[in-house]
Write a protein that holds these residues in place. Structure first.
Motif, PDB file in Angstrom:
ATOM      1  N   LYS A 139      34.974  42.375  37.035  1.00  0.00           N
ATOM      2  CA  LYS A 139      36.530  43.233  36.997  1.00  0.00           C
ATOM      3  C   LYS A 139      37.368  42.483  37.803  1.00  0.00           C
ATOM      4  CE  LYS A 139      38.534  47.718  37.589  1.00  0.00           C
ATOM      5  NZ  LYS A 139      38.280  49.037  38.186  1.00  0.00           N
ATOM      6  N   LYS A 140      37.027  42.059  38.949  1.00  0.00           N
ATOM      7  CA  LYS A 140      38.002  41.180  39.569  1.00  0.00           C
ATOM      8  C   LYS A 140      38.495  39.971  38.754  1.00  0.00           C
ATOM      9  CE  LYS A 140      38.259  39.651  44.585  1.00  0.00           C
ATOM     10  NZ  LYS A 140      37.511  39.218  45.700  1.00  0.00           N
TER      11      LYS A 140
ATOM     12  N   GLU B 218      40.987  40.634  36.328  1.00  0.00           N
ATOM     13  CA  GLU B 218      42.249  40.844  36.722  1.00  0.00           C
ATOM     14  C   GLU B 218      42.931  39.532  37.386  1.00  0.00           C
ATOM     15  OE1 GLU B 218      41.464  43.868  39.577  1.00  0.00           O
ATOM     16  OE2 GLU B 218      40.947  45.523  37.969  1.00  0.00           O
TER      17      GLU B 218
ATOM     18  N   ALA C 136      44.293  36.719  34.762  1.00  0.00           N
ATOM     19  CA  ALA C 136      45.772  37.369  34.374  1.00  0.00           C
ATOM     20  C   ALA C 136      45.799  36.664  32.814  1.00  0.00           C
ATOM     21  CB  ALA C 136      46.720  37.153  35.196  1.00  0.00           C
TER      22      ALA C 136
END
Length: 220
Positions: free
Chosen positions: A162-163, A166, A169
């Motif tokens: 998940k990180k 993110e 981007a």
């Protein structure tokens, strides 16, 4: 509907993946070694039969991801030879002796592969420091990272995945793989917000992709 890449360790699996809705094939040899460079003739024959994108593994042996000069030269010559077949992309990953992304060697192979895109494979999961490694891989020019979030499998690595989604981007695709099956893809997708998933679709502990599993992964 998710995009699905199937890791295929033999021609039969590649045909199964193609015929049952996979979006892309990662073609390799050496199932027991976690994937090595496939045979030139095998790639040539499959490329004539398969119309979905096929990315080819460039890895001279199993084991770690730090290579000798001779092994690196072999990776370059294998890539040049396979590039002549107009395959759709390449999959590799090189670390240095400190388990950090080897920017110089990876960049050289990415450059050699142009105009075809490259995926940095699960060597990423052995690399030190998630964020630094991500930036290095982007800096090398890779389009995709195949990762289980630097954990043993996607379920254990879902926080890191998940990180990564993110942090990336949209600068690089996070390809989620490692213990991914139709039974957990929905949960992992919802949690990580990733869009591309990677599985061998092997369900019986054997060597061949299951047509039912490819279809199940694709339908989730």
């Amino acid at each position: 509907m998710s995009k699905i890449e199937i890791a295929c360790f033999n021609p039969e699996s590649a045909i199964t993946a193609f015929e049952n809705g996979a979006d892309r094939i990662e073609l390799c040899d050496g199932l027991s070694e976690g994937g090595t460079t496939p045979d030139f003739e095998t790639v040539k024959q499959l490329h004539e039969r398969i119309t979905i994108p096929m990315f080819v593994m460039i890895r001279p042996r199993g084991g770690d991801f730090t290579y000798s000069n001779e092994e690196f030269e072999k990776m370059k010559s294998d890539l040049i030879q396979l590039k002549s077949l107009n395959v759709d992309g390449f999959v590799f990953g090189i670390l240095d002796e400190n388990d950090e992304v080897n920017v110089e060697q990876n960049r050289e192979l990415v450059k050699l592969a142009e105009p075809y895109p490259c995926t940095f494979h699960r060597a990423f999961d052995r690399a030190k420091d998630l964020e630094t490694s991500l930036e290095k891989v982007i800096d090398c020019g890779f389009k995709t990272i195949l990762t289980s979030g630097q954990e043993a499998n996607v379920s254990e690595g879902k926080e890191n995945l998940k990180k990564l989604v993110e942090l990336s981007a949209s600068r690089i695709e996070i390809l989620v793989g490692g213990g991914l099956r139709s039974s957990n893809i929905e949960e992992i997708r919802q949690y990580t917000k990733a869009q591309y998933f990677h599985s061998s679709a092997i369900t019986d502990g054997g060597a061949y992709a299951s047509a039912e599993e490819v279809m199940a992964l694709k339908s989730k």
